[in-house]
Scaffold this motif. Sequence first.
Motif, PDB file in Angstrom:
ATOM      1  N   THR A 152       8.216   5.063  20.659  1.00 33.68           N
ATOM      2  CA  THR A 152       8.132   6.511  20.484  1.00 33.68           C
ATOM      3  C   THR A 152       9.200   7.191  21.323  1.00 33.68           C
ATOM      4  OG1 THR A 152       5.735   6.373  20.148  1.00 33.68           O
ATOM      5  CG2 THR A 152       6.635   8.532  20.732  1.00 33.68           C
ATOM      6  N   PRO A 153       9.972   8.104  20.767  1.00 37.83           N
ATOM      7  CA  PRO A 153      10.906   8.867  21.599  1.00 37.83           C
ATOM      8  C   PRO A 153      10.136   9.688  22.641  1.00 37.83           C
ATOM      9  CG  PRO A 153      11.338   9.183  19.251  1.00 37.83           C
ATOM     10  CD  PRO A 153      10.028   8.489  19.348  1.00 37.83           C
ATOM     11  N   LEU A 154      10.757   9.878  23.805  1.00 37.93           N
ATOM     12  CA  LEU A 154      10.085  10.600  24.890  1.00 37.93           C
ATOM     13  C   LEU A 154      10.944  11.772  25.350  1.00 37.93           C
ATOM     14  CD1 LEU A 154       7.705  10.731  26.945  1.00 37.93           C
ATOM     15  CD2 LEU A 154       9.160   9.384  28.488  1.00 37.93           C
ATOM     16  N   THR A 155      10.332  12.940  25.429  1.00 39.90           N
ATOM     17  CA  THR A 155      10.964  14.133  25.990  1.00 39.90           C
ATOM     18  C   THR A 155      10.284  14.467  27.309  1.00 39.90           C
ATOM     19  OG1 THR A 155      11.508  15.018  23.817  1.00 39.90           O
ATOM     20  CG2 THR A 155      11.458  16.576  25.650  1.00 39.90           C
ATOM     21  N   VAL A 156      11.086  14.782  28.329  1.00 37.13           N
ATOM     22  CA  VAL A 156      10.537  15.136  29.640  1.00 37.13           C
ATOM     23  C   VAL A 156      10.683  16.638  29.834  1.00 37.13           C
ATOM     24  CG1 VAL A 156      10.692  14.797  32.139  1.00 37.13           C
ATOM     25  CG2 VAL A 156      11.104  12.872  30.585  1.00 37.13           C
ATOM     26  N   ASN A 157       9.581  17.291  30.180  1.00 33.23           N
ATOM     27  CA  ASN A 157       9.554  18.740  30.387  1.00 33.23           C
ATOM     28  C   ASN A 157       9.146  19.009  31.838  1.00 33.23           C
ATOM     29  OD1 ASN A 157       9.141  21.482  30.382  1.00 33.23           O
ATOM     30  ND2 ASN A 157       8.056  21.522  28.428  1.00 33.23           N
ATOM     31  N   ASP A 158      10.063  19.568  32.619  1.00 33.49           N
ATOM     32  CA  ASP A 158       9.799  19.880  34.028  1.00 33.49           C
ATOM     33  C   ASP A 158       9.278  21.312  34.107  1.00 33.49           C
ATOM     34  OD1 ASP A 158       9.765  20.208  36.763  1.00 33.49           O
ATOM     35  OD2 ASP A 158      11.715  19.280  37.099  1.00 33.49           O
ATOM     36  N   VAL A 159       7.983  21.472  34.394  1.00 34.54           N
ATOM     37  CA  VAL A 159       7.369  22.802  34.366  1.00 34.54           C
ATOM     38  C   VAL A 159       7.670  23.611  35.628  1.00 34.54           C
ATOM     39  CG1 VAL A 159       5.527  22.009  32.850  1.00 34.54           C
ATOM     40  CG2 VAL A 159       5.171  21.975  35.331  1.00 34.54           C
ATOM     41  N   ALA A 160       8.068  22.956  36.700  1.00 32.08           N
ATOM     42  CA  ALA A 160       8.426  23.663  37.943  1.00 32.08           C
ATOM     43  C   ALA A 160       9.649  22.983  38.535  1.00 32.08           C
ATOM     44  CB  ALA A 160       7.271  23.656  38.935  1.00 32.08           C
ATOM     45  N   PRO A 161      10.826  23.209  37.937  1.00 33.37           N
ATOM     46  CA  PRO A 161      12.024  22.493  38.383  1.00 33.37           C
ATOM     47  C   PRO A 161      12.509  22.980  39.741  1.00 33.37           C
ATOM     48  CG  PRO A 161      12.584  24.128  36.729  1.00 33.37           C
ATOM     49  CD  PRO A 161      11.088  24.109  36.806  1.00 33.37           C
ATOM     50  N   LEU A 162      13.193  22.097  40.433  1.00 31.26           N
ATOM     51  CA  LEU A 162      13.794  22.446  41.712  1.00 31.26           C
ATOM     52  C   LEU A 162      14.913  23.456  41.509  1.00 31.26           C
ATOM     53  CD1 LEU A 162      13.995  18.869  43.267  1.00 31.26           C
ATOM     54  CD2 LEU A 162      12.492  20.709  44.031  1.00 31.26           C
ATOM     55  N   THR A 163      15.141  24.253  42.528  1.00 35.23           N
ATOM     56  CA  THR A 163      16.215  25.239  42.466  1.00 35.23           C
ATOM     57  C   THR A 163      17.545  24.589  42.849  1.00 35.23           C
ATOM     58  OG1 THR A 163      15.932  25.905  44.780  1.00 35.23           O
ATOM     59  CG2 THR A 163      14.575  27.028  43.130  1.00 35.23           C
ATOM     60  N   ASP A 164      18.627  25.302  42.581  1.00 38.85           N
ATOM     61  CA  ASP A 164      19.959  24.796  42.919  1.00 38.85           C
ATOM     62  C   ASP A 164      20.169  24.691  44.427  1.00 38.85           C
ATOM     63  OD1 ASP A 164      20.572  24.656  40.249  1.00 38.85           O
ATOM     64  OD2 ASP A 164      21.558  26.619  40.189  1.00 38.85           O
ATOM     65  N   THR A 165      19.344  25.393  45.201  1.00 46.41           N
ATOM     66  CA  THR A 165      19.478  25.341  46.658  1.00 46.41           C
ATOM     67  C   THR A 165      18.442  24.409  47.293  1.00 46.41           C
ATOM     68  OG1 THR A 165      18.044  27.291  46.896  1.00 46.41           O
ATOM     69  CG2 THR A 165      20.437  27.659  46.763  1.00 46.41           C
ATOM     70  N   ASP A 166      17.772  23.612  46.452  1.00 45.01           N
ATOM     71  CA  ASP A 166      16.772  22.665  46.963  1.00 45.01           C
ATOM     72  C   ASP A 166      16.753  21.434  46.080  1.00 45.01           C
ATOM     73  OD1 ASP A 166      14.672  21.564  48.423  1.00 45.01           O
ATOM     74  OD2 ASP A 166      13.123  22.676  47.340  1.00 45.01           O
ATOM     75  N   THR A 167      17.903  20.816  45.923  1.00 45.80           N
ATOM     76  CA  THR A 167      18.026  19.733  44.947  1.00 45.80           C
ATOM     77  C   THR A 167      17.301  18.464  45.364  1.00 45.80           C
ATOM     78  OG1 THR A 167      20.132  19.074  45.976  1.00 45.80           O
ATOM     79  CG2 THR A 167      20.236  20.598  44.098  1.00 45.80           C
ATOM     80  N   MET A 168      16.982  18.308  46.662  1.00 44.95           N
ATOM     81  CA  MET A 168      16.227  17.143  47.124  1.00 44.95           C
ATOM     82  C   MET A 168      14.734  17.426  47.210  1.00 44.95           C
ATOM     83  SD  MET A 168      18.485  14.766  47.661  1.00 44.95           S
ATOM     84  CE  MET A 168      17.549  13.607  48.650  1.00 44.95           C
ATOM     85  N   GLY A 169      14.350  18.688  47.084  1.00 48.23           N
ATOM     86  CA  GLY A 169      12.943  19.052  47.218  1.00 48.23           C
ATOM     87  C   GLY A 169      12.426  18.954  48.634  1.00 48.23           C
TER      88      GLY A 169
END
Length: 722
Positions: free
Chosen positions: A491-508
């Motif tokens: 089955t193909p898989l799509t990943v949806n990030d509902v709360a993505p990291l910001t550009d100023t917090d790329t490591m979280g």
Amino acid sequence: MDSPTVPAPTDSPAAGPPEEDRKTRIARYVALFVMPFAIVTMMFATYMGTMHSPHPREMPVAVVGTGPGAEAIVDALNSAPERAMDARLVPSGGDAVELLKDREIAGALEIPVEGSATATIYTAMAAGASQATTVQQMLAPVAVGQNWTIATENVVPLPEGDGSGTAVLFAAMGMMLAGYVPLSLLLMAVPHLLSLRRFLPLLAGWSALTSSIIWLILGPIVGAVDGHYLQFLGVGMLATGAVGLGQLLFSKLMGPLAVLIGMLLYVVLGMPASNLALPVDVMPGFFSFLHGVLPLPAAGETLRAILYFDGRGAGGHLLALALWAAVALLLCLLKERTGGHRIPGAPVVTDPNTRLPALAGGPPRSKRFRYLAVAAFPLSILVMVVGLMSFSMHKPEPRDLPVLVVGSTTGQAEQVAAGLESSLGGILGVEAVASVDEATERLLGQDVVAAYVLPQAQGAEATLYTSSGAGVSQQSVVKAVFQQVAAQQQTPLTVNDVAPLTDTDTMGSNSLYVGMSWIMAGFLMLAVLRGGAPELKKLRQFLPLLGGWSIGMAVWLWLLFDVIVGAVNGHAWEMIGFGAVTIFAVSLVTGVFTRTLGLAAIVPVMVVMMLAGVPASGGGLSVYMVPELFRVLQDILPLPAAVDTARSMIYFGGDGIGRNLLVIGIWGAVGLVLNLVVDQWQRRKDGRAGTAGPDGPPPAAGTADVGARFGGIGELEQAATR
């Protein structure tokens, strides 16, 4: 002469402390606030500034191949935006592997040979797990752009006991602590030991002892290091000795202020320059220079070379440590010959038997007691830091990651959930739910880490809902798991990030540093007050100081992280308010311990407030990837509450802040009540000793003479106890 001396010393314990005028006292109080402010600022300005949004800067890579096609790929990599990679061409995979083992490159891309469509990406996890991941993420799109399939080869894997590759980091950090922490204690408690003739044999024995303890923790106890004791001992003695001699030199020049320069060089700048946590190639260019200069990178890279690469590449780092030791030794000799043994800020004594406090702010102690204290205090810090951090993080293993399964029918979802639960044995805790909306709501509430939505029709794609804002490590695990699940289901898989990291917090990691800065600001202030203002004995004396400190530091840290560094955007009032409450609560709790146990209380306070809180917070590794004990502590300790609050403000609309505020409030309330109890205990203690607290009754007749006889309140307390 082997002891620090100045003209007209006062050695008699019968003489009380010198009179202090109002201006001197004000200056002392100002200095007490400057010290923790400087420590917190330099540490978190550096960490947040370098690690909130790291990106590759001329990371060395290789392209394996010959001919115009390979040369074109090299040119394309070198012309990437911001010169992310520094690519070279090598003729064979064997050459690339040798370069990887020498750590001259971070990874390599071998283009397909004629008749094949498979490219190979070479990495070496033992050279840094983060580096291997970064270079693979950079090289994989090149292969995909050429319509090549990708194979990966890890040419130097990490051992099973050190799955995170952090053993060398914790070992090197322990060596830094063993080298510089004791000097502040020696300076104030046993300054006669700071002459080179006495210091050198003590340093040799101490280096051997602490290096053996670090190896014992990481090896037989934790299981992250296998063998190599003699090599470990040699590196440890050289690294600890170099740092110890360097700190001795700083102490001879700067006195008590040497702790600031030591912390800056050995820890604050050493960590981002170390190449042990994050690749030095993603740091600002200045840290690449420091990587070849500072002791922490040198110690860590030498241990890495010995443990994982048969010693290849250790020579240059050993030379750096030897130069630190040699230069510091020569300068210490020069200082003693030209300026004598005088050390700024050291107690003015000529007799080693003169009773002095073992720890700042404590009562005068015998020489034997001081010897024990100056060894036990740094040793306990070393054991706690290396032991607790390595135990919790050396081998991250996903356990019971809570995920949801959504199907077109409840029965379908339950069937798939049961199958996943049985096949993935302990990695996932799977639950079936009825709708995508319910799954998304629980994901945004951080109750679960992912939701897997089954295809709604034959041939349709599955969707994995995740949240990088809740933690990169747990997101990586569930993505890897469900990519395999989807592949097995074809089955193909799509990943949806509902709360993505910001550009100023790329490591979280921003929320972790925000929370840690609040906690450290809280307990450092009370440690400094206990050591530098022991006359403040009553809660009502230092309560206004703590209130002003908490508000001022919360405002400053928001200004630092948002306006100056630009890592945390917005939420000013919320950040300032919660930060002030957290700092104040931690200060109150710390005060209970420092007022009863003195500075020795810093060790248990640091364990509870900081060290145990880091793995329990989920700010670095997911709490589902560390020992289960820390999952329990997540709902109890103040650092996880602080980290979750910072994370929730930025990514989850403030969800859960009320719960976190309750945790912090309970800690603060308990601290306040216990401080009132300590007030009563202190009043009775002073009464039994015949002295008065700051707001107690005046001393009885003759008390002043008795106090003078025993050299002040501290000695009088000891006499009363006897």
